[in-house]
Design an enzyme around this catalytic site. Sequence first.
Site, PDB file in Angstrom:
ATOM      1  N   ASP A 184       0.907  -1.148   0.000  1.00  0.00           N
ATOM      2  CA  ASP A 184       0.000   0.000   0.000  1.00  0.00           C
ATOM      3  C   ASP A 184       0.940   1.190   0.000  1.00  0.00           C
ATOM      4  O   ASP A 184       1.571   1.487   1.021  1.00  0.00           O
ATOM      5  CB  ASP A 184      -0.879   0.004   1.260  1.00  0.00           C
ATOM      6  CG  ASP A 184      -1.838   1.184   1.261  1.00  0.00           C
ATOM      7  OD1 ASP A 184      -1.421   2.287   0.847  1.00  0.00           O
ATOM      8  OD2 ASP A 184      -2.994   1.017   1.665  1.00  0.00           O
ATOM      9  N   HIS A 185       1.063   1.870  -1.125  1.00  0.00           N
ATOM     10  CA  HIS A 185       2.161   2.837  -1.228  1.00  0.00           C
ATOM     11  C   HIS A 185       2.016   3.987  -0.236  1.00  0.00           C
ATOM     12  O   HIS A 185       2.979   4.678   0.060  1.00  0.00           O
ATOM     13  CB  HIS A 185       2.355   3.313  -2.676  1.00  0.00           C
ATOM     14  CG  HIS A 185       1.390   4.365  -3.126  1.00  0.00           C
ATOM     15  ND1 HIS A 185       0.131   4.079  -3.558  1.00  0.00           N
ATOM     16  CD2 HIS A 185       1.503   5.711  -3.211  1.00  0.00           C
ATOM     17  CE1 HIS A 185      -0.492   5.202  -3.892  1.00  0.00           C
ATOM     18  NE2 HIS A 185       0.328   6.208  -3.689  1.00  0.00           N
ATOM     19  N   HIS A 247      -5.725   2.860   1.298  1.00  0.00           N
ATOM     20  CA  HIS A 247      -4.942   3.998   1.784  1.00  0.00           C
ATOM     21  C   HIS A 247      -5.581   4.694   2.999  1.00  0.00           C
ATOM     22  O   HIS A 247      -4.918   4.955   3.996  1.00  0.00           O
ATOM     23  CB  HIS A 247      -4.766   5.046   0.688  1.00  0.00           C
ATOM     24  CG  HIS A 247      -4.228   4.491  -0.605  1.00  0.00           C
ATOM     25  ND1 HIS A 247      -3.314   3.472  -0.654  1.00  0.00           N
ATOM     26  CD2 HIS A 247      -4.479   4.825  -1.898  1.00  0.00           C
ATOM     27  CE1 HIS A 247      -3.019   3.212  -1.922  1.00  0.00           C
ATOM     28  NE2 HIS A 247      -3.716   4.014  -2.682  1.00  0.00           N
TER      29      HIS A 247
HETATM   30  C1  BG6 Z   1      -3.718   4.946  -6.236  1.00  0.00           C
HETATM   31  C2  BG6 Z   1      -5.100   5.076  -6.827  1.00  0.00           C
HETATM   32  O1  BG6 Z   1      -3.638   3.836  -5.390  1.00  0.00           O
HETATM   33  O2  BG6 Z   1      -3.441   6.128  -5.482  1.00  0.00           O
HETATM   34  C3  BG6 Z   1      -5.199   6.310  -7.692  1.00  0.00           C
HETATM   35  O3  BG6 Z   1      -5.365   3.920  -7.616  1.00  0.00           O
HETATM   36  C4  BG6 Z   1      -4.785   7.538  -6.939  1.00  0.00           C
HETATM   37  O4  BG6 Z   1      -6.517   6.477  -8.204  1.00  0.00           O
HETATM   38  C5  BG6 Z   1      -3.434   7.308  -6.257  1.00  0.00           C
HETATM   39  O5  BG6 Z   1      -4.685   8.598  -7.869  1.00  0.00           O
HETATM   40  C6  BG6 Z   1      -3.102   8.460  -5.332  1.00  0.00           C
HETATM   41  O6  BG6 Z   1      -1.797   8.291  -4.857  1.00  0.00           O
HETATM   42  P1  BG6 Z   1      -0.932   9.542  -4.430  1.00  0.00           P
HETATM   43  O7  BG6 Z   1       0.327   8.958  -3.912  1.00  0.00           O
HETATM   44  O8  BG6 Z   1      -0.745  10.376  -5.662  1.00  0.00           O
HETATM   45  O9  BG6 Z   1      -1.737  10.254  -3.396  1.00  0.00           O
END
Ligand code: BG6
Length: 509
Positions: A184-185, A247
């Site tokens: 989960d980044h 997230h």
């Molecule tokens: C991804 C989603 O996991 O996270 C995207 O699939 C979203 O829809 C993105 O745009 C948002 O990530 P960050 O790091 O740009 O907030």
Amino acid sequence: MNRADNHILVIFGASGDLTYRKLIPAVFDLYKQNLLPEKFAVLGAGRTEFSNDKFRDKMKDGIKKFSNFKEDDENNIDDFLKHITYIALDTENQEDFKKLKVHLETLDNNLDTKGNIIYYLSTPPSLYGVIPTLLGEVGLNNNTNGSRKKLIVEKPFGYDLESALELNKKLSKYFKEEQIYRIDHYLGKETVQNILVTRFSNGIFEPLWNRNYVHHVEITSVENIGIENRGGYYDSSGALRDMVQNHLLQLTGLIAMEPPSSFDSNSLRNEIVKVFQSFRPFSEKDILKNSIRGQYTAATIRGEKVSGYREEKGVKKDSRTESYFAMKLFIDNWRWGGVPFYIRTGKRMPTKVTEVVIHFKQTPHFLFSKTDAANSCNQLILRIQPDEGVLFKIGMKVPGQGFDIQNVNMDFHYSDLSNTYLPTAYERLLYDCMIGDSTLYQRADAVEAAWKFVDPILNAWKNNEKIPIYGYPAGTWGPEKADNLIEEKDMTWRHPCKNLAEDGIYCEL
Ligand code: BG6
């Protein structure tokens, strides 16, 4: 920081956008900081035919656009690219996996990587069960002779509880839980990890961090972009699956968890799971009362016409998929009993911003006159992105006659730190996986608990057409109805930007 042991990183789905924009630039950033193993190789694997050179050219372009070291000398980039090769294979064909095995054995012998391999699944989710099975069938899964084989699985992990359970079952046939790294980044973001440090390294917050002092918590993660060219994926996913199940619930877990007994991966993750298990389940009545879904409609933003959600490529004309979701959530445990957590996410909002706001309670007896008492209690704002930082709002006497109060900010911005390098989320997570630290990866039980909470909402939407989906003009803060989720008199969502720049991109803390 130590260098990891020698490793091979195999990326399945290597011709895709994630590899180009995030993964290879992150590996290059690690390389630049001497954090990659002394001997390493990256093997891109996918259906698309690429020669090594063609693949390297594409990756070079990605590095030059997205790496933290994009300005680096061309020769350095070329040296790094020598570690990258590509193999075309049919990701559903066992014969091709036998060839992959031979290929990996040769690489392993040449580099002395001692059988240490990370498999990164960056393919369409339908292959998440297939690839590990084929790896297992040809014997590429076992930690034989002290080697380490690890599997990183990208999100989405499942489509609902049932499919997540099914996927966990498939993975566990050939890989042990400690070999599986569910990414989960958001957990890789510095500012998300700083939630832990803010809470557990500062003695002053712990006594306040509970239902006695916290009035409510607000978590916002919105974007100004629409669904871009991902209509096919997004329309079958929607905001709840795409952002909340993973997230935003992870952020909630870090804010709400009990202090772990130590900072090892299982202690921390045990506490997160307990939070997920304490979410008060949504009944159909709660879904109507405590959640709002919306879809953006066509609008003109700063002179530019943008399409509505249903006009986007890949989206059904009568789609009821939400591009906005907000909810009021309760965590039924001793720490948080009765404290609402307001969570919202959406596409095509006025800006891109992610932040957590802890709203503290008003003093028990208010001595001074205030015009906007409800929204001017102390707030602690943890800005995840952009303009990363922390802000604490306190009331201060306005100099002069009487006792007029104004809210002022004590703030810290990461940008004020000189010589500080902010690694990207993928950089951090790839490094952690190489050194075998799964603290910032999701465990099977957490993913399942998160789906268990989300599933009733998805099912109610599927089965009850009468649950409304509200339109909101692109470029606004979502359906007006969402304001009613916050029932307390005079309270609203925090407006996250002091002054939004003309282009709507920069959101100042
Ligand atoms: C991804 C989603 O996991 O996270 C995207 O699939 C979203 O829809 C993105 O745009 C948002 O990530 P960050 O790091 O740009 O907030």
